[in-house]
Write an enzyme that holds these catalytic residues in place. Structure first.
Site, PDB file in Angstrom:
ATOM      1  N   SER A 127      45.970  60.814  -9.636  1.00  0.00           N
ATOM      2  CA  SER A 127      45.238  60.040 -10.635  1.00  0.00           C
ATOM      3  C   SER A 127      43.899  59.576 -10.080  1.00  0.00           C
ATOM      4  O   SER A 127      43.775  59.297  -8.876  1.00  0.00           O
ATOM      5  CB  SER A 127      46.093  58.820 -10.996  1.00  0.00           C
ATOM      6  N   TYR A 152      51.978  51.478  -8.696  1.00  0.00           N
ATOM      7  CA  TYR A 152      51.838  52.825  -9.254  1.00  0.00           C
ATOM      8  C   TYR A 152      50.748  53.598  -8.516  1.00  0.00           C
ATOM      9  O   TYR A 152      50.940  54.733  -8.091  1.00  0.00           O
ATOM     10  CB  TYR A 152      51.517  52.743 -10.760  1.00  0.00           C
ATOM     11  N   LYS A 156      50.720  57.162  -5.924  1.00  0.00           N
ATOM     12  CA  LYS A 156      49.893  58.378  -6.043  1.00  0.00           C
ATOM     13  C   LYS A 156      49.165  58.647  -4.724  1.00  0.00           C
ATOM     14  O   LYS A 156      49.127  59.780  -4.241  1.00  0.00           O
ATOM     15  CB  LYS A 156      48.888  58.233  -7.198  1.00  0.00           C
TER      16      LYS A 156
END
Ligand code: UDP
Length: 349
Positions: A127, A152, A156
């Site tokens: 991302s 989150y 990544k």
């Protein structure tokens, strides 16, 4: 190639399966535990492509069942495109252990299987969140990554590092991380699109659900940013273009064999678009006016981020085909289909 798509019933995973089935000769099989998706996705994929994809309803964090119920059964896999992960930024702040457990153990178990079953090629969903609040725009793959704002985001960044390290072991395994900007839109047929469980978190499904009366309000989070109209800037990239990049990326890994270990690519259009411009694009494409409300900034949002996509363009031969208007039209067609099935489908509220 025989390709495993994890998270094959999810938003980007399902569009990637459609791209593989529509445009290549590769075989595809899916693992999805339907934690944020619906088994009916495979019916829609079949309706669009005429092909039925086999899905294994497995949790990637359970290593022995992954081995025994998938890899021992399916036989050799050439490449994995790994989408299965939890993705709600706010939820990850509330439930960090869940996010680290799910996203990192799932990845690690898959990599243990790559080693054991000799899977050579791996594509990872990353991302643009790894760039944080970058000072210079657009961001290139050389823009330094920043400490993420959320668990989150960390999953990544750490996931990318795990793949980089694993690829460097020279066991013939190679991997690419694809850094998504803001995926939007639906399949151009309008027959398949995003179907988040519960209230959506992202702008475009919120706009389409609000325009359908499924949601009571549409808030613009902040109009006091230092941008041309005061609202935040993002790079909205059509989901079918994102899907296509995965197929190109996997083919590049397979062709390069041992020359390429690991790399990262930005997947964005290269255009920065404000929240108000998204709403105007929706209104123009559909003829529907939406009465939004200006509210406070959302915690954790950056002011502006958009991609320099020339590396993916040069090295993968990737050219996004769709613009924001295509994304709005397809998202709205898909929403209208959902509206007709509202009684028997998963929806918000
Ligand atoms: N946004 C908004 N209202 C909403 C949802 C999102 O104004 O109801 C804004 C959000 O603040 C951001 C942009 O739309 O500037 C894109 O948000 P989204 O959640 O879709 O993606 P993100 O960039 O946060 O991953």
């Amino acid at each position: 190639m025989k390709i495993l798509v994890t998270g094959g019933a999810g938003y980007i995973g399902s569009h990637t399966i459609i791209d593989i089935l529509e445009n290549t000769e590769h075989d595809v099989v899916s693992i999805d535990n339907f934690s944020n998706s619906d088994a009916k996705t495979f019916d829609r994929i079949e309706e669009i492509t005429g092909k039925r994809v086999k899905n294994y309803e497995l949790d990637l964090t359970a290593y022995s069942s992954l081995k025994e119920r998938f890899f021992n059964v399916e036989g050799p896999i050439d490449g994995i495109i790994h989408f299965a992960a939890l993705k709600a930024v706010g939820e990850s702040v509330e439930k960090p252990v869940l996010y680290y457990h799910n996203n990192l153990n799932g990845l690690i178990n898959l990599l243990k299987c790559c080693q054991k079953y000799d899977v050579k090629h791996f594509i990872f969903s990353s991302s643009c969140t790894v760039y944080g609040n970058a000072k210079t725009q657009p961001v290139t793959e050389l823009t330094p990554v920043q400490p993420p704002e959320s668990p989150y985001g960390y999953t990544k960044l750490v996931g990318e590092n795990i793949l980089k390290d694993f690829s460097a072991t020279k066991i013939g395994f190679n991997a690419l991380s694809l850094r998504y900007f803001n995926p939007v839109g639906a399949h151009p047929s309008g027959k398949h699109g995003e179907l988040p469980k519960g209230r959506p978190n992202n702008l475009v499904p919120i706009v389409t659900q609000f325009a359908s009366g499924w949601l009571d309000e549409l808030n613009i989070f902040g109009d006091d940013y230092e941008t041309r109209d005061g609202t935040a800037i993002r790079d909205y990239i059509h989901v079918s273009d994102i899907a296509n990049a995965h197929v190109l990326a996997l083919e590049k890994l397979a062709e390069s064999e041992h020359e390429l270990d690991y790399d990262v690519y930005n997947l964005g259009t290269g255009d920065g678009v404000t929240v108000l411009e998204v709403i105007k694009a929706f209104e123009k494409s559909t003829g529907i006016s939406v009465a939004y409300t200006i509210s406070d900034r959302r915690a954790g949002d950056v002011e502006c981020i958009y991609a320099n996509n020339s590396k993916a363009n040069r090295q993968l031969g990737w050219n996004p085909k769709y613009g924001i208007a295509d994304a709005m039209i397809s998202a709205w067609q898909w929403q209208q289909l959902l509206n007709t099935k509202r009684g028997d489908t998963v929806h918000s509220e």
